[in-house]
Design an enzyme around this catalytic site. Structure first.
Site, mmCIF file in Angstrom:
data_model
loop_
_atom_site.group_PDB
_atom_site.id
_atom_site.type_symbol
_atom_site.label_atom_id
_atom_site.label_comp_id
_atom_site.label_asym_id
_atom_site.label_seq_id
_atom_site.Cartn_x
_atom_site.Cartn_y
_atom_site.Cartn_z
ATOM 1 N N GLU A 1 0.813 -1.229 0.000
ATOM 2 C CA GLU A 1 0.000 0.000 0.000
ATOM 3 C C GLU A 1 0.842 1.273 0.000
ATOM 4 O O GLU A 1 0.643 2.175 0.823
ATOM 5 C CB GLU A 1 -0.944 0.020 1.196
ATOM 6 C CG GLU A 1 -2.095 -0.942 1.055
ATOM 7 C CD GLU A 1 -3.143 -0.782 2.150
ATOM 8 O OE1 GLU A 1 -2.831 -0.243 3.217
ATOM 9 O OE2 GLU A 1 -4.292 -1.197 1.921
ATOM 10 N N GLU B 1 -6.246 -7.689 -1.109
ATOM 11 C CA GLU B 1 -6.900 -7.381 0.164
ATOM 12 C C GLU B 1 -8.306 -6.896 -0.128
ATOM 13 O O GLU B 1 -8.494 -6.024 -0.997
ATOM 14 C CB GLU B 1 -6.181 -6.261 0.937
ATOM 15 C CG GLU B 1 -4.856 -6.633 1.518
ATOM 16 C CD GLU B 1 -4.281 -5.536 2.416
ATOM 17 O OE1 GLU B 1 -5.068 -4.768 3.033
ATOM 18 O OE2 GLU B 1 -3.052 -5.446 2.486
HETATM 19 C C1 BGP Z 1 -4.541 -2.369 4.937
HETATM 20 C C2 BGP Z 1 -3.268 -3.042 5.359
HETATM 21 C C3 BGP Z 1 -3.415 -4.260 6.161
HETATM 22 C C4 BGP Z 1 -4.694 -4.346 6.948
HETATM 23 C C5 BGP Z 1 -5.908 -3.773 6.303
HETATM 24 C C6 BGP Z 1 -7.107 -3.603 7.200
HETATM 25 O O1 BGP Z 1 -4.342 -1.000 5.015
HETATM 26 O O2 BGP Z 1 -2.463 -3.368 4.247
HETATM 27 O O3 BGP Z 1 -2.238 -4.485 6.851
HETATM 28 O O4 BGP Z 1 -4.628 -4.476 8.250
HETATM 29 O O5 BGP Z 1 -5.660 -2.538 5.707
HETATM 30 O O6 BGP Z 1 -6.904 -2.520 8.071
HETATM 31 P P1 BGP Z 1 -7.150 -2.628 9.610
HETATM 32 O O7 BGP Z 1 -6.285 -3.744 10.087
HETATM 33 O O8 BGP Z 1 -6.761 -1.321 10.167
HETATM 34 O O9 BGP Z 1 -8.590 -2.932 9.762
#
Ligand code: BGP
Length: 485
Positions: free
Chosen positions: A176, A379
């Site tokens: 990201e 993701e």
């Molecule tokens: C993205 C990241 C992840 C992840 C996901 C969900 O930004 O790449 O590492 O965790 O988001 O976010 P969160 O864990 O804050 O719910």
């Protein structure tokens, strides 16, 4: 009609720092994730000055994946996973980042993990840098602000590419990388930390933009060098760039709102432009000229960027945002907007806009911008509170409906719009520590992990309803969703 290919990469994705724990075991060094305390929906995580005794650092234990990955991967295989994305913790390999030699114990750990995936016919999809750079590179060099960090990263990439060249084909460089452009996001100072090792919490927006412009440039150069090197080490490697794509909508058809939306989008997309096209977009060059944020970008860097374009674009998709201009002047700039509520979109318990159609829209946008570059969704998911009922059951119909709508949107983008999507890896197939808040109770998994925000609990794994649902989705290559629709 076009449809998902028979070798479509269905599966899930996690990151080392959110799952592995074992933060100081077998020579592992401290990472930037190891100095983040736990927060919650209304309290941001604190970035501490080193590890301070008595504070709660959830990444120190994660879900103990370091010791449980074999059983956990077995559960992924039971769901029929074709691919599994995780990251290599940079600090297991180079504990300080600038060490002369890599740490053999760390290398051996991932040898075994990738072998375990291969035995289960699960394709490893590996991120080199997922919010977990060595903390020492921050204290000694100031994070990615320093050009020397490029060489440390490339050396790390070289070591792991050589070591795992027969075990891993799919790689991506920085997780990201586009997040740090989200200057209007309330967490933007924090996002600068997770991406670049720069604590932006106390900085003004202008200071953040300036720091980000330099750091992100070095990250892109490091990525391009790693891509070129990876192709030399194994020409069969597929190395991606990875960006978050939260689509923007204008709040109204007012021209200034349209411009604000366009500028926000351009600022989000400049990093994927460089990854895919190997060059800076015109409007960003103009912006640097105009603002005087002239980062250190050499002619040689430009050649490097051109020679290290990515094989595919990896994207995360969770939510959309809607913007309203803050100026009616025709000179609308990248940050001349406010995020506003979109009345057509519901939000999650953490305030993220739930927008499956936005995924189709975004995939189309990416396909227009980069028609020759395959896209992998690495993701997507819903962070939600889960409740254990009737003994050991978790009825997570809310998660099933979120994922089902998003997968359908993706399939429509492939089948109707002709977008080239090569895989779908949902986020957190097993519950892990949240990156944004450090909570365990913000759960994404098909597999429940019995641990709370303090790391207390049995650690037992329980299959949620979504586990059986996702198994069916994979088994039918998504066709089951059409029957239900
Ligand atoms: C993205 C990241 C992840 C992840 C996901 C969900 O930004 O790449 O590492 O965790 O988001 O976010 P969160 O864990 O804050 O719910």
């Amino acid at each position: 009609m076009k449809t998902l290919s028979h070798d479509f990469l269905w599966g899930g994705a996690i990151a080392a720092h959110q799952a592995e724990g074992a933060w100081n075991v077998d020579g592992k060094g401290v990472s930037i994730a190891d100095v983040l305390t736990a927060g919650d929906v209304s309290h941001p995580r604190e970035i501490t000055d080193g590890v301070i005794a008595g504070k709660n650092y959830p990444n120190h234990h994660g879900i103990y994946f370091h010791d449980t990955y074999k059983q956990d991967l077995q559960l992924m295989a039971e769901m029929g996973f074709k691919a599994f994305r995780t990251s290599i913790a940079w600090t297991r390999i180079f504990p300080n980042g600038d060490d002369a030699e890599p740490n053999e114990a760390g290398l051996a750990f991932y040898d075994e993990m990738f072998d375990a995936m291969r035995r289960l016919n699960i394709e490893p999809v590996i991120t080199l840098n997922h919010f977990e750079m060595p903390y020492h590179l921050v204290t000694k060099y100031g994070g990615w602000r320093d050009r020397r960090v490029i060489d440390f990263f490339v050396r790390y990439a070289e070591v792991v590419f050589n070591r795992y060249k027969d075990k891993v084909t799919y790689w991506m460089t920085h997780n990201e990388i586009s997040n740090q452009t989200a200057m209007k996001h309330e967490a933007s100072g924090f996002l600068l930390w997770t991406n670049s090792g720069i604590d932006g919490k106390e900085m003004s927006v202008d200071e953040r933009i300036e720091a980000m412009s330099q750091a992100a440039h070095y990250e892109l150069v490091a990525s391009a060098k790693a891509v070129a090197l990876g192709h030399q080490i194994n020409p069969a490697f597929k190395i991606g760039g990875m960006v978050n794509v939260a689509p923007f909508y204008p709040v109204s058809p007012k021209p200034a709102d349209m411009l604000a939306y366009q500028k926000a989008r351009q600022f989000r997309d400049w990093l994927s432009d460089v990854h895919v096209r190997g060059k800076y977009p015109n409007e960003l060059e103009a912006y640097y000229e105009k603002t005087g944020y002239r980062p250190d970008i050499t002619a040689e860097d430009r050649d490097v960027l051109q020679a290290g374009t990515v094989d595919y674009l990896a994207v995360s998709y969770y939510a959309s945002s809607t913007v309203e201009t803050t100026t009616d002047e025709p000179k609308v700039g990248y940050t001349d907007y406010e995020d506003v509520t979109n009345p057509y979109i519901k939000t999650s318990d953490w305030g993220w806009g739930l927008d499956p159609e936005g995924l189709r829209y975004t995939l189309n946008e990416l396909s227009e911008m980069y028609p020759d570059t395959p896209i992998m969704i690495v993701e997507n998911g819903l962070g939600a509170y889960d409740k254990i009922e009737d003994g050991e059951q978790i009825h997570d119909d809310y998660r099933i409906s979120y994922l089902s709508a998003h997968i359908q949107a993706m399939m429509t983008a492939v089948e109707i719009d002709g977008v080239n999507v090569i895989g779908y890896l949902s986020w957190g197939p097993i519950d892990i520590v949240s990156a944004g808040t450090g909570e365990m109770k913000k759960r994404y998994g098909y597999i429940y992990v019995d641990l709370d925000d303090e790391g207390e609990g049995s650690g037992n794994r329980i299959k949620k309803d979504s586990f059986y649902w996702y198994r069916k989705v994979i088994e039918t290559n998504g066709q089951v969703l059409k029957q239900q629709a």
